[in-house]
Design an enzyme around this catalytic site. Sequence first.
Site, PDB file in Angstrom:
ATOM      1  CD  GLU A   1      -2.771   1.110   2.495  1.00  0.00           C
ATOM      2  OE1 GLU A   1      -2.709   0.189   3.335  1.00  0.00           O
ATOM      3  OE2 GLU A   1      -3.477   2.131   2.638  1.00  0.00           O
TER       4      GLU A   1
ATOM      5  NE  ARG B   1       3.558  -7.760  10.271  1.00  0.00           N
ATOM      6  CZ  ARG B   1       2.913  -7.070   9.337  1.00  0.00           C
ATOM      7  NH1 ARG B   1       1.867  -7.558   8.737  1.00  0.00           N
ATOM      8  NH2 ARG B   1       3.331  -5.866   9.001  1.00  0.00           N
TER       9      ARG B   1
ATOM     10  CE  LYS C   1       3.085   0.212   5.037  1.00  0.00           C
ATOM     11  NZ  LYS C   1       2.565   0.019   3.682  1.00  0.00           N
TER      12      LYS C   1
END
Length: 565
Positions: free
Chosen positions: A40, A266, A276
């Site tokens: 994204e 992850r 982020k």
Amino acid sequence: MNDKADSAAPEEIRDYIRDIIRDDLAAGRRDVIVTRFPPEPNGYLHIGHAKSICLNFGIANEFGGRCHMRFDDTNPVKEEHEYIDAIQEDVQWLGFDWGEHLYFASDHFERLYSWAEHLINAGDAYIDDLSPDEIREHRGTLIEPGRNSPFRNRLMAENLDLFRRMRAGEFPNGARVLRAKVDMASGNMNMRDPVIYRILHAAHPRTGDAWCIYPTYDFAHGQSDAIEGVTHSICTLEFEDHRPLYDWLISHLPTDMVPLQYEFSRLNLTYTVLSKRRLIQLMQEKYVRGWDDPRLPSLRGLRRRGIPPLAIRDFISRLAISKSDGVVDVALLEHCVRELLNKTAERRMAVLNPLKVVIENWPEGKIDELDAVNNPNDESAGTRRINFSGEIYIEQGDFMEEPAKKFFRLAPGREVRLRYAYFITCREAIKNEAGEVVELRCTYDPESRGGSSPDGRKVKGTLHWASAQDAISAEVRLYNHLFTSENPGAEDDVLDDLNPDSLQVLENCWLEPDLANAPLGEALQFERQGYFCPDPDSTPERPVFNRTISLRDDWARIQKQNKKS
Ligand code: ATP
Ligand code: MG
């Protein structure tokens, strides 16, 4: 933590996702393997993303398929062009190439819209007029089923009319949404009639004002996979609960392509935050200088720090691809960096905390050119000439007026070797008014040129040095972990775990003169200190170097201890 063999041939890489792909190919379920990396564009990439990048591009390369670069740009409020460009650069820097396969979810907006109408026509989606709060209330909880919205059984024609008017901009943000009609009683919250389109009167970085309704993640991701022909949609574990919805939507849409979603854990790293949102906060609140601050785990930061992309890829290749969450010791990344740079980096001498040495018996005005080896691990790197003269600098830490027990470096009356040069003996330490040693008076042995004495006498210490006459003055920035806690934020606020000593700036360093010309991106070993690289802040008058990593290898030490115990 899984520490695999160093250099398995690509076809030997085994993990549960690659095993599934092998089976799919062997059984003829797929001919071509297509993956995608779907960021994204709401921030810069970090080393966690590198795990996903290496996995998706790596699989495509190994199985002769392709990997798409796809931006998941469905939230115009948080997304920016700056990020789109930076993300592409960073993936290329890591060494991957998507060829012509660059996509944006926004490329598919028209198709997604028509697929939404398809669901409405089939009675599989409806317009809900409940407010966002009411929708939340109706959703139920993990132990209580949801309740149907009073608008759930709206007539198809009315749904279609309202949806078209939503698109035409007739309604304000939040007035209505389009929901998939799945199952309000499902044990999986994602299946309780998820919102698939919302009204957002906001300009989009790519489609401008063309749209005021946008699909949600759930109605863009799998759909883009299907449109692009992605076969294996590999994502992180938090999407596991979305998989039933992913499959439900695909099976209710007019497409023959059936991509399948697979999840893996992850990457988490000790002493590091990988989110982020957190990274943006650290920047906005000025705890770091920007996205490329060398203390950040952003790919930009790692690059500025001098960490080569190949070391990152090597690191990622040693991680387990599995479904169990874990935390990887950042020392493993550092170990990969050292291992690579040890092979590739040329050696230079640099004095970071200088102490002046005057060699009393050096012939006035004489300059001696000495040979120095560029890289003991790579003969082809050759040698260079360095000047020696009567005034040099050594490290303050290499002298002790009253040497401690195991201190074998310079002390009054003691003889040591200067690397590539001569033996020197300390005759006197000169102090300032505060009693600090500011200069040493030494003598040298002319017979010891090159670093050995004809009479075979041994010295215990070898020091690096810089020649006062032609060394260049530089700033050197030393970095340490940005956080003092292994698991930042586990106990308190992340900010409470910030390391006050994560950056140390040394203003008064002396470097070999050719370092003034080191190009950005070049890695160098400063002998006995670590690996360094020029920083973009360098000017021709004043070079600035970053310490990429010190020489001490914690990972190797931990491995040794483990073997012993
Ligand atoms: P963050 O949580 O850091 O904000 P994100 O998941 O929101 O990251 P995306 O841009 O959505 O960021 O991520 C793109 C891809 O990278 C996704 O497939 C995501 O699963 C993967 N990814 C993100 N963080 C990690 C991580 N720490 N380890 C492995 N893959 C990751
Ligand atoms: Mg995300």
